[in-house]
Write an enzyme that holds these catalytic residues in place. Sequence first.
Site, PDB file in Angstrom:
ATOM      1  N   ARG A 140     101.190 -37.018  80.734  1.00 21.03           N
ATOM      2  CA  ARG A 140     101.488 -35.917  81.736  1.00 21.03           C
ATOM      3  C   ARG A 140     101.803 -36.715  82.892  1.00 21.03           C
ATOM      4  O   ARG A 140     101.806 -36.254  84.130  1.00 21.03           O
ATOM      5  CB  ARG A 140     100.063 -35.101  82.206  1.00 21.03           C
ATOM      6  CG  ARG A 140      99.740 -34.398  80.984  1.00 21.03           C
ATOM      7  CD  ARG A 140     100.729 -33.114  80.528  1.00 21.03           C
ATOM      8  NE  ARG A 140     100.022 -32.656  79.417  1.00 21.03           N
ATOM      9  CZ  ARG A 140     100.306 -32.875  78.050  1.00 21.03           C
ATOM     10  NH1 ARG A 140     100.984 -34.060  78.006  1.00 21.03           N
ATOM     11  NH2 ARG A 140      99.556 -32.245  77.125  1.00 21.03           N
ATOM     12  N   SER A 190      96.524 -25.484  81.364  1.00 22.14           N
ATOM     13  CA  SER A 190      95.196 -26.196  81.692  1.00 22.14           C
ATOM     14  C   SER A 190      95.241 -26.464  83.142  1.00 22.14           C
ATOM     15  O   SER A 190      96.423 -27.143  83.429  1.00 22.14           O
ATOM     16  CB  SER A 190      95.082 -27.166  80.694  1.00 22.14           C
ATOM     17  OG  SER A 190      94.798 -26.762  79.298  1.00 22.14           O
ATOM     18  N   GLU A 280      96.241 -31.298  86.441  1.00 22.59           N
ATOM     19  CA  GLU A 280      97.648 -31.369  85.743  1.00 22.59           C
ATOM     20  C   GLU A 280      98.572 -30.637  86.449  1.00 22.59           C
ATOM     21  O   GLU A 280      99.827 -30.909  86.544  1.00 22.59           O
ATOM     22  CB  GLU A 280      97.361 -31.106  84.343  1.00 22.59           C
ATOM     23  CG  GLU A 280      98.667 -30.892  83.491  1.00 22.59           C
ATOM     24  CD  GLU A 280      98.306 -30.708  82.134  1.00 22.59           C
ATOM     25  OE1 GLU A 280      97.160 -31.215  81.548  1.00 22.59           O
ATOM     26  OE2 GLU A 280      99.326 -30.085  81.367  1.00 22.59           O
TER      27      GLU A 280
HETATM   28  C1  LIG Z   1     100.251 -20.218  79.046  1.00 27.57           C
HETATM   29  C2  LIG Z   1     100.510 -21.634  79.403  1.00 27.57           C
HETATM   30  C3  LIG Z   1     100.282 -22.590  78.521  1.00 27.57           C
HETATM   31  C4  LIG Z   1     100.560 -23.976  78.796  1.00 27.57           C
HETATM   32  N1  LIG Z   1     100.598 -24.900  77.894  1.00 27.57           N
HETATM   33  C5  LIG Z   1     101.060 -26.322  78.079  1.00 27.57           C
HETATM   34  C6  LIG Z   1     100.847 -27.296  77.109  1.00 27.57           C
HETATM   35  O1  LIG Z   1     100.363 -27.119  76.079  1.00 27.57           O
HETATM   36  N2  LIG Z   1     101.317 -28.634  77.154  1.00 27.57           N
HETATM   37  C7  LIG Z   1     101.687 -28.832  78.473  1.00 27.57           C
HETATM   38  O2  LIG Z   1     102.083 -30.037  78.679  1.00 27.57           O
HETATM   39  N3  LIG Z   1     101.819 -28.030  79.770  1.00 27.57           N
HETATM   40  C8  LIG Z   1     101.468 -26.539  79.196  1.00 27.57           C
HETATM   41  N4  LIG Z   1     101.633 -25.626  80.150  1.00 27.57           N
HETATM   42  C9  LIG Z   1     102.146 -26.115  81.634  1.00 27.57           C
HETATM   43  C10 LIG Z   1     103.692 -25.833  81.645  1.00 27.57           C
HETATM   44  O3  LIG Z   1     104.187 -24.889  80.891  1.00 27.57           O
HETATM   45  C11 LIG Z   1     104.264 -27.165  81.556  1.00 27.57           C
HETATM   46  O4  LIG Z   1     103.904 -28.305  82.676  1.00 27.57           O
HETATM   47  C12 LIG Z   1     105.944 -26.976  81.498  1.00 27.57           C
HETATM   48  O5  LIG Z   1     106.617 -28.079  81.157  1.00 27.57           O
HETATM   49  C13 LIG Z   1     106.329 -26.884  83.360  1.00 27.57           C
HETATM   50  O6  LIG Z   1     107.789 -26.409  83.279  1.00 27.57           O
HETATM   51  P1  LIG Z   1     108.370 -25.345  84.291  1.00 27.57           P
HETATM   52  O7  LIG Z   1     109.835 -25.401  84.085  1.00 27.57           O
HETATM   53  O8  LIG Z   1     107.558 -24.186  84.410  1.00 27.57           O
HETATM   54  O9  LIG Z   1     108.339 -26.209  85.326  1.00 27.57           O
HETATM   55  P2  LIG Z   1     107.562 -25.927  87.052  1.00 27.57           P
HETATM   56  O10 LIG Z   1     106.059 -25.224  86.973  1.00 27.57           O
HETATM   57  O11 LIG Z   1     108.758 -24.947  87.530  1.00 27.57           O
HETATM   58  O12 LIG Z   1     107.351 -27.295  87.720  1.00 27.57           O
HETATM   59  C14 LIG Z   1     106.783 -28.054  87.489  1.00 27.57           C
HETATM   60  C15 LIG Z   1     107.102 -29.442  88.162  1.00 27.57           C
HETATM   61  O13 LIG Z   1     108.167 -29.868  87.627  1.00 27.57           O
HETATM   62  C16 LIG Z   1     109.112 -30.014  88.943  1.00 27.57           C
HETATM   63  N5  LIG Z   1     110.590 -29.879  88.210  1.00 27.57           N
HETATM   64  C17 LIG Z   1     110.855 -28.683  87.452  1.00 27.57           C
HETATM   65  N6  LIG Z   1     112.110 -28.801  87.182  1.00 27.57           N
HETATM   66  C18 LIG Z   1     112.596 -29.863  87.601  1.00 27.57           C
HETATM   67  C19 LIG Z   1     113.952 -30.471  87.703  1.00 27.57           C
HETATM   68  N7  LIG Z   1     115.037 -29.828  86.968  1.00 27.57           N
HETATM   69  N8  LIG Z   1     113.951 -31.721  88.246  1.00 27.57           N
HETATM   70  C20 LIG Z   1     112.908 -32.355  88.906  1.00 27.57           C
HETATM   71  N9  LIG Z   1     111.786 -31.653  88.965  1.00 27.57           N
HETATM   72  C21 LIG Z   1     111.591 -30.684  88.528  1.00 27.57           C
HETATM   73  C22 LIG Z   1     108.925 -29.299  90.035  1.00 27.57           C
HETATM   74  O14 LIG Z   1     109.210 -29.419  91.035  1.00 27.57           O
HETATM   75  C23 LIG Z   1     107.182 -29.187  89.930  1.00 27.57           C
HETATM   76  O15 LIG Z   1     106.602 -30.300  90.815  1.00 27.57           O
HETATM   77  C24 LIG Z   1     101.406 -24.438  79.863  1.00 27.57           C
HETATM   78  C25 LIG Z   1     101.629 -23.557  80.900  1.00 27.57           C
HETATM   79  C26 LIG Z   1     101.136 -22.115  80.708  1.00 27.57           C
HETATM   80  C27 LIG Z   1     101.386 -21.181  81.840  1.00 27.57           C
END
Ligand SMILES: Cc1cc2nc3c(=O)[nH]c(=O)nc-3n(C[C@H](O)[C@H](O)[C@H](O)COP(=O)(O)OP(=O)(O)OC[C@H]3O[C@@H](n4cnc5c(N)ncnc54)[C@H](O)[C@@H]3O)c2cc1C
Length: 290
Positions: A140, A190, A280
């Site tokens: 992560r 999580s 996380e």
């Molecule tokens: C129901 C649920 C289940 C989940 N299950 C998992 C799982 O099984 N495994 C797992 O690893 N995660 C899981 N997650 C967490 C989440 O989905 C992941 O971390 C996901 O990859 C985040 O993507 P996002 O586009 O929503 O990022 P955001 O939440 O919008 O951003 C997260 C971080 O990434 C940065 N960021 C985003 N895009 C960019 C970019 N293009 N350039 C630079 N920085 C950027 C942001 O600044 C921020 O710090 C889960 C979340 C939920 C709600």
Amino acid sequence: MLFKNLTTLQIGGPAKKFLAVSSEEELVQAIEYAKKEKLPYLVIGSGSNLLVADEGFDGLVIKNEISGISGMTSKSGTPLQELVDYTIQNGLSGLQKLAGIPGTVGGAVYGNAGAYGQTISDHIVSVDQLNNSDCAFGYRDSIFKTTKQPILAVTFQLEPGDPETLKKEAEEVLSKRLVKYPPGIKCPGSFFKNLIASQIPPEALKNIPPDKIVYGKLPAGVLLEMVGANGQSLDGIEIASYHANLFINKGHGTAKAFYSLAKTYAQKVKEKFGITLEPEVQFINLPPLT
Ligand SMILES: Cc1cc2nc3c(=O)[nH]c(=O)nc-3n(C[C@H](O)[C@H](O)[C@H](O)COP(=O)(O)OP(=O)(O)OC[C@H]3O[C@@H](n4cnc5c(N)ncnc54)[C@H](O)[C@@H]3O)c2cc1C
């Protein structure tokens, strides 16, 4: 724009300025604008891994909607699920168990997302100008957490696989996920990182049943459960009764309550096991938990 409308947790105050971008040029211009105006800026994807302060963020929030897949390269605003579906349809193995993880490809790279033994970085060749080894991927973790450099495009290398088998594997994962994350749940996934079993001090490991170690990790939820976190709640934030690492907004929760509940149980884990749990979820405008 309120962060409660930009995050899956549906919590968080206002962004001073907000812009959704759908091309690389727009993203570059937005960042130049922020620099010129001396505004802090934050690039977000789908907001599925964010806990944002009730006071919001005093800067420019740039929502990345730059999407598209060509060959083995995906633009960073592509929904991760779209990429997973694409690989399955094209008989490419390696990402199918990431099915159901919300968010964009950029967000997944930033936090090196993974599930059920698969991790996105295992199949990445390069992110923009950086080779896989330059991205300092860890559990992560990635270099982007330090540099805050915007992620634009990601190139993958995947093994050939049978589309039907890949589809079945993805479906199995999706049905498991449905139990943990029922549709409409307001959460950021999580909350705490799991622990790498080999890095846990032997003293602490002694108190943990060995069958709790999965894929070389001790789920944080096991420790939280052992300090009685399941089902606890505070001011509209509830810890799932069936999963102690799942903090849910029941509808009127605040970042303040979320933070305080998480801190309480992280402290209990520290007291009982001597283990520091690390979030996380990415904090915006909130101090570190420990
Ligand atoms: C129901 C649920 C289940 C989940 N299950 C998992 C799982 O099984 N495994 C797992 O690893 N995660 C899981 N997650 C967490 C989440 O989905 C992941 O971390 C996901 O990859 C985040 O993507 P996002 O586009 O929503 O990022 P955001 O939440 O919008 O951003 C997260 C971080 O990434 C940065 N960021 C985003 N895009 C960019 C970019 N293009 N350039 C630079 N920085 C950027 C942001 O600044 C921020 O710090 C889960 C979340 C939920 C709600």
